[in-house]
Design a protein around this motif. Structure first.
Motif, mmCIF file in Angstrom:
data_model
loop_
_atom_site.group_PDB
_atom_site.id
_atom_site.type_symbol
_atom_site.label_atom_id
_atom_site.label_comp_id
_atom_site.label_asym_id
_atom_site.label_seq_id
_atom_site.Cartn_x
_atom_site.Cartn_y
_atom_site.Cartn_z
ATOM 1 N N ILE A 43 -0.747 -6.784 -5.649
ATOM 2 C CA ILE A 43 -2.139 -6.537 -5.256
ATOM 3 C C ILE A 43 -3.013 -7.711 -5.691
ATOM 4 C CG2 ILE A 43 -4.155 -5.026 -5.582
ATOM 5 C CD1 ILE A 43 -1.819 -3.848 -3.876
ATOM 6 N N GLU A 44 -2.816 -8.172 -6.918
ATOM 7 C CA GLU A 44 -3.595 -9.309 -7.408
ATOM 8 C C GLU A 44 -3.365 -10.543 -6.532
ATOM 9 O OE1 GLU A 44 -4.076 -8.557 -12.172
ATOM 10 O OE2 GLU A 44 -2.131 -9.321 -11.470
ATOM 11 N N SER A 46 -2.306 -10.575 -3.398
ATOM 12 C CA SER A 46 -2.845 -10.296 -2.065
ATOM 13 C C SER A 46 -4.360 -10.513 -2.025
ATOM 14 C CB SER A 46 -2.502 -8.862 -1.671
ATOM 15 O OG SER A 46 -3.204 -8.454 -0.540
ATOM 16 N N LEU A 47 -5.042 -10.079 -3.075
ATOM 17 C CA LEU A 47 -6.503 -10.186 -3.132
ATOM 18 C C LEU A 47 -6.987 -11.492 -3.776
ATOM 19 C CD1 LEU A 47 -7.418 -6.529 -4.206
ATOM 20 C CD2 LEU A 47 -7.579 -7.543 -1.915
ATOM 21 N N ILE A 88 -2.923 2.221 -5.455
ATOM 22 C CA ILE A 88 -2.623 0.872 -4.987
ATOM 23 C C ILE A 88 -1.376 0.856 -4.101
ATOM 24 C CG2 ILE A 88 -3.746 -0.226 -6.939
ATOM 25 C CD1 ILE A 88 -0.909 -0.930 -7.976
ATOM 26 N N LYS A 98 -1.849 2.194 4.825
ATOM 27 C CA LYS A 98 -2.411 1.123 3.999
ATOM 28 C C LYS A 98 -3.942 1.094 4.022
ATOM 29 C CE LYS A 98 1.623 -1.837 4.386
ATOM 30 N NZ LYS A 98 2.101 -1.857 3.042
ATOM 31 N N ASP A 103 -6.184 -2.411 -2.032
ATOM 32 C CA ASP A 103 -6.336 -3.773 -1.521
ATOM 33 C C ASP A 103 -6.915 -3.795 -0.111
ATOM 34 O OD1 ASP A 103 -3.878 -2.746 -0.554
ATOM 35 O OD2 ASP A 103 -3.013 -4.746 -0.363
ATOM 36 N N THR A 104 -6.511 -2.860 0.737
ATOM 37 C CA THR A 104 -7.035 -2.821 2.107
ATOM 38 C C THR A 104 -8.511 -2.442 2.110
ATOM 39 O OG1 THR A 104 -4.845 -2.199 2.894
ATOM 40 C CG2 THR A 104 -6.684 -1.871 4.413
ATOM 41 N N LYS A 107 -10.489 -5.535 0.838
ATOM 42 C CA LYS A 107 -10.567 -6.579 1.872
ATOM 43 C C LYS A 107 -11.549 -6.185 2.976
ATOM 44 C CE LYS A 107 -5.882 -8.367 1.367
ATOM 45 N NZ LYS A 107 -4.530 -8.392 1.949
ATOM 46 N N LEU A 120 -14.323 -4.764 -7.304
ATOM 47 C CA LEU A 120 -13.105 -4.149 -6.798
ATOM 48 C C LEU A 120 -13.282 -2.629 -6.803
ATOM 49 C CD1 LEU A 120 -10.095 -4.446 -5.942
ATOM 50 C CD2 LEU A 120 -9.532 -4.273 -8.387
#
Length: 182
Positions: A43-44, A46-47, A88, A98, A103-104, A107, A120
């Motif tokens: 996740i980290e 990805s973001l 997550i 998702k 994370d989605t 974003k 976040l």
């Protein structure tokens, strides 16, 4: 937060802050399948962020779910109830869609400029507003989206809709009270 607590039926109801205390044990319900440090690292990556340690520790114990102490209540007699903490990974409620994962959601809110990129989202209320952690300093904020105005700039809208709650994730969790006790 003024708009969150004023309800026509309860205008005469006075809640004494001193009488509302968190329950000693804060049980969690409907947490998703456990995650590990590698899942958090994904996740980290990805973001392109680092999740603050206190939230990271929490995610390793509870991947989403609902705390028994589910309501933020402050001395000004204002409160807002958590609908759910955001998982997550492994969201069985929506067949692992998702779109309901941290994370989605982040974003999506960042791409639409609804949320500053240093915030976040880790939980939401029933109205689609989010509790967020500042990834730079660990402070907790409540971000509303029902006050957005086309007459304001993005930064003014973000500022207007972002309310500071407390200095850390652990402080936030320790100050939650059970909605049934209000």
């Amino acid at each position: 937060m003024d708009c969150l607590t004023e309800d026509e039926e309860n205008k005469d109801c006075v809640i004494e802050y001193e009488d509302i205390k968190p329950r000693k044990s804060n049980k969690f319900y409907d947490s998703q399948k456990s995650v590990n440090i590698n899942d958090i690292s994904e996740i980290e990556n990805s973001l392109k962020i680092k999740i603050p340690e206190q939230l990271k520790e929490f995610l390793l114990k509870h991947n989403g779910g609902m705390p028994e102490n589910n309501t933020w209540f402050d001395p000004k007699h204002e409160y807002v109830t958590i609908h759910e903490l955001t998982p997550i990974k492994h969201y069985k409620k929506f067949n692992n869609d998702k779109n309901y994962l941290m994370d989605t959601i982040a974003k999506n809110l960042w791409d639409r400029n609804l949320l500053a990129k240093n915030l976040l989202p880790f939980a939401r209320d029933a109205g689609g507003n989010y509790f967020c952690i500042n990834i730079n300093n660990g402070k907790i904020y409540y971000c509303t989206f029902d006050t957005w105005s086309d007459n304001l700039s993005v930064s003014d809208n973000q500022s207007k809709s972002t309310l500071f709650l407390c200095n850390s994730f652990n402080e936030f969790m320790s100050k939650l009270v059970c909605e049934d006790d209000l």
